[in-house]
Design an enzyme around this catalytic site. Structure first.
Site, PDB file in Angstrom:
ATOM      1  N   ARG A  44       0.838  -1.215   0.000  1.00 27.82           N
ATOM      2  CA  ARG A  44       0.000   0.000   0.000  1.00 27.82           C
ATOM      3  C   ARG A  44       0.868   1.258   0.000  1.00 27.82           C
ATOM      4  O   ARG A  44       0.468   2.297  -0.527  1.00 27.82           O
ATOM      5  CB  ARG A  44      -0.987   0.006   1.179  1.00 27.82           C
ATOM      6  N   TYR A  96     -13.702  17.410 -16.230  1.00 22.80           N
ATOM      7  CA  TYR A  96     -14.148  16.036 -16.419  1.00 22.80           C
ATOM      8  C   TYR A  96     -15.280  15.725 -15.413  1.00 22.80           C
ATOM      9  O   TYR A  96     -15.197  16.093 -14.239  1.00 22.80           O
ATOM     10  CB  TYR A  96     -12.936  15.126 -16.165  1.00 22.80           C
ATOM     11  N   LYS A 193      -5.841   6.083 -19.973  1.00 26.45           N
ATOM     12  CA  LYS A 193      -6.126   6.530 -21.331  1.00 26.45           C
ATOM     13  C   LYS A 193      -4.882   6.364 -22.225  1.00 26.45           C
ATOM     14  O   LYS A 193      -4.481   5.251 -22.484  1.00 26.45           O
ATOM     15  CB  LYS A 193      -6.642   7.976 -21.289  1.00 26.45           C
TER      16      LYS A 193
HETATM   17  C1  LIG Z   1     -10.745   9.319 -17.606  1.00 25.12           C
HETATM   18  C2  LIG Z   1     -10.398  10.647 -17.058  1.00 25.12           C
HETATM   19  C3  LIG Z   1     -10.228  10.833 -15.668  1.00 25.12           C
HETATM   20  C4  LIG Z   1     -10.464   9.726 -14.682  1.00 25.12           C
HETATM   21  O1  LIG Z   1      -9.601   8.665 -14.848  1.00 25.12           O
HETATM   22  P1  LIG Z   1      -9.957   7.154 -14.421  1.00 25.12           P
HETATM   23  O2  LIG Z   1      -8.681   6.453 -14.693  1.00 25.12           O
HETATM   24  O3  LIG Z   1     -11.108   6.721 -15.259  1.00 25.12           O
HETATM   25  O4  LIG Z   1     -10.321   7.179 -12.978  1.00 25.12           O
HETATM   26  C5  LIG Z   1      -9.875  12.093 -15.222  1.00 25.12           C
HETATM   27  N1  LIG Z   1      -9.714  13.128 -16.083  1.00 25.12           N
HETATM   28  C6  LIG Z   1      -9.885  12.982 -17.404  1.00 25.12           C
HETATM   29  C7  LIG Z   1      -9.700  14.174 -18.277  1.00 25.12           C
HETATM   30  C8  LIG Z   1     -10.234  11.756 -17.936  1.00 25.12           C
HETATM   31  O5  LIG Z   1     -10.405  11.641 -19.258  1.00 25.12           O
END
Ligand SMILES: *Cc1c(COP(=O)(O)O)cnc(C)c1O
Length: 379
Positions: A44, A96, A193
Site C-alpha cells: 500500500r 471532467y 487513457k
Molecule cells: C478518464 C479521465 C479521468 C479519470 O480517470 P480514471 O482512470 O477513469 O479514474 C480524469 N480526467 C480525465 C480528463 C479523464 O479523461
C-alpha cells in the site's frame, strides 16, 4: 537528455539484478522482509512496480517526482484530500464529469467549496486575485468540447497570488503539453487513457517538482489506500513504451478525420485544437506540440439520429473512455451526460448532435470510409 521515445522505453532498476530480465517482473506481494535494500515495507505504501512506473512517468514528463494511483479519480482524490474545510477551489467550468462529482458530492460534505469559471475569459485571472482560492483546477483541452486554456497565463496569475495550480493533462499527455513547464504545481493524468493505451488497465499519476507536494502525494497513496495494483503498473509500464509511436499515428488520424468531416454536409461543425476554425488555435499552437487525438463534431441530427450514426460504425466502438489503440465514439447526450439537466448541457454546449471521437491507430482511410458510410443514414 535522451529523446521522448528512448525515455518512454527504458526504465531504471528492475529490482531483479540476479536475472538480467529485460522486462521487469510483476511483484505480486503484499509485504516485504524488514530491512530490504530497496526500502520496501508494504505494497500500500510502495512496490517495485510502482517505483519503475513512477520513474518512467517522471522521465517522460521531465519532472522530479511522479506518484502512481489506482485510477485517474484516485489521483484527483489524493490532491483534493490535501484541502481543508472551508478551502475554495476555483475550477474551470468544463472539468471532467467525475472531477465535478467528486467535488460536489463528496468533498463538499467536508466543507470544500468550489466555484466554476471560464478560464478562457480574462476575467477568470482577476478572480484568482479577488477570490483567493486554495487551489486552481484546470483541464486543457477540455472534455468534450476541446476548449484550450492558456496555461502559462493562468499559472502566472496564480503564482503572483501564491495559489497552486492543478492541471488535468489526460487529453494531451506529457508528449503534447508539459503543464509543469508552463508553471503548474501539479500535473495529473489518468494513465488509463493514452499512457497505457490498450484499454486493459486503470491508473492515475500526479507529477510535480516540489518535494513537499511529492510527500503529500506519497502520504495520500498510503493513508487513503489509493495505490494501484502491481499488475496494472506493469501493464502501464509496458503500454507507455509505445506511447510516442501510438500518439503519432493517432494524432495523424485525428487531423485527417477532422479535416475530412469539416467538409462533410451532414457535419455542422468540427472542433480540433490545431484547426484554423478552433477558437483558441493560437493558444494551442503556443502550448501544444500536436493537436491530440480527440475530435468533437456536431452532427445535423436529432438525438436518435446521432445515436444511430454511432451504432452504425464498424471501426469505432460506441463506448466511454478514450486514448486506446482502437477508435471509440461517444455520444454524450445518451451516455456520459445523459443524466445532466438540459440547461446545464446547454450551458456546456452539449447538444443532441454532439459526438466525440477518440482516434485509434487504425488506417485513416478505413476510419474515414466508415464515418462516411454511417453518415449516409442522415437525411
Ligand atoms: C478518464 C479521465 C479521468 C479519470 O480517470 P480514471 O482512470 O477513469 O479514474 C480524469 N480526467 C480525465 C480528463 C479523464 O479523461
Amino acid at each position: 537528455m535522451p529523446g521522448d521515445a528512448t525515455r518512454a522505453i527504458h526504465h531504471g532498476d528492475s529490482f531483479a539484478t540476479e536475472t538480467g530480465t529485460v522486462m521487469p517482473p510483476i511483484y505480486a506481494t503484499s509485504t516485504f522482509a524488514h530491512g530490504n535494500p530497496g526500502g520496501f515495507d508494504y505494497t500500500r505504501s510502495g512496490n517495485p512496480n510502482f517505483r519503475i512506473l513512477e520513474g518512467v512517468l517522471a522521465s517522460v514528463e521531465t519532472c522530479e517526482h511522479a506518484t502512481v494511483f489506482g485510477s485517474g479519480v484516485s489521483a484527483i482524490t489524493a490532491i483534493a484530500s490535501t484541502l481543508s474545510q472551508g478551502d475554495l477551489v476555483l475550477c474551470e467550468e468544463n472539468l471532467y464529469g467525475c472531477t465535478v462529482r467528486l467535488f460536489e458530492q463528496v468533498f463538499a460534505k467536508f466543507g470544500v467549496r468550489t466555484e466554476w469559471v471560464d478560464f478562457t475569459d480574462p476575467a477568470a485571472l482577476t478572480a484568482i486575485e479577488s477570490r483567493q482560492p486554495a487551489m486552481v483546477w484546470l483541464e486543457s483541452p477540455t472534455n468534450p468540447l476541446l476548449k484550450v486554456i492558456d496555461l502559462a497565463a493562468v499559472c502566472s496569475a496564480a503564482k503572483s497570488a501564491g495559489v497552486p495550480v492543478v492541471v488535468d493533462n489526460t487529453f494531451a499527455t506529457a508528449l503534447v503539453q508539459r503543464p509543469l513547464q508552463l508553471g503548474a504545481t501539479l500535473s495529473l493524468t489518468s494513465t488509463t487513457k493514452y499512457i497505457n493505451g490498450h484499454s486493459d488497465a486503470l491508473g492515475g499519476a500526479v507529477c510535480c517538482d516540489d518535494p513537499a507536494w511529492h510527500q503529500k502525494m506519497v502520504f495520500a497513496q498510503k493513508a487513503l489506500g489509493l495505490m494501484p495494483s502491481p499488475f496494472d503498473c506493469w501493464l502501464i509500464t509496458r503500454g507507455i513504451k509505445t506511447l510516442p509511436l501510438r500518439l503519432r499515428q493517432q494524432m495523424a488520424n485525428a487531423a485527417a478525420v477532422a479535416d475530412h468531416l469539416a467538409s462533410h454536409p451532414a457535419v455542422a461543425w468540427v472542433r480540433y485544437p490545431l484547426r484554423a476554425d478552433h477558437p483558441q488555435q493560437a493558444v494551442a499552437l503556443q502550448q501544444m506540440n500536436g493537436g491530440g487525438a480527440i475530435v468533437t463534431i456536431g452532427l445535423q441530427a436529432s438525438r436518435d439520429q446521432a445515436y444511430a450514426v454511432c451504432k452504425a460504425l464498424r471501426w469505432f466502438t460506441m463506448a466511454e473512455s478514450l486514448g486506446g489503440v482502437e477508435s471509440l465514439i461517444c455520444h454524450p447526450a445518451t451516455m456520459t451526460h445523459a443524466a445532466v439537466a438540459a440547461e446545464v448541457k446547454e450551458k456546456l454546449g452539449i447538444s443532441d448532435g454532439l459526438v466525440r471521437l477518440s482516434l485509434g491507430c487504425e488506417d485513416s482511410a478505413d476510419l474515414i470510409a466508415d464515418l462516411d458510410q454511417a453518415l449516409t443514414l442522415l437525411p
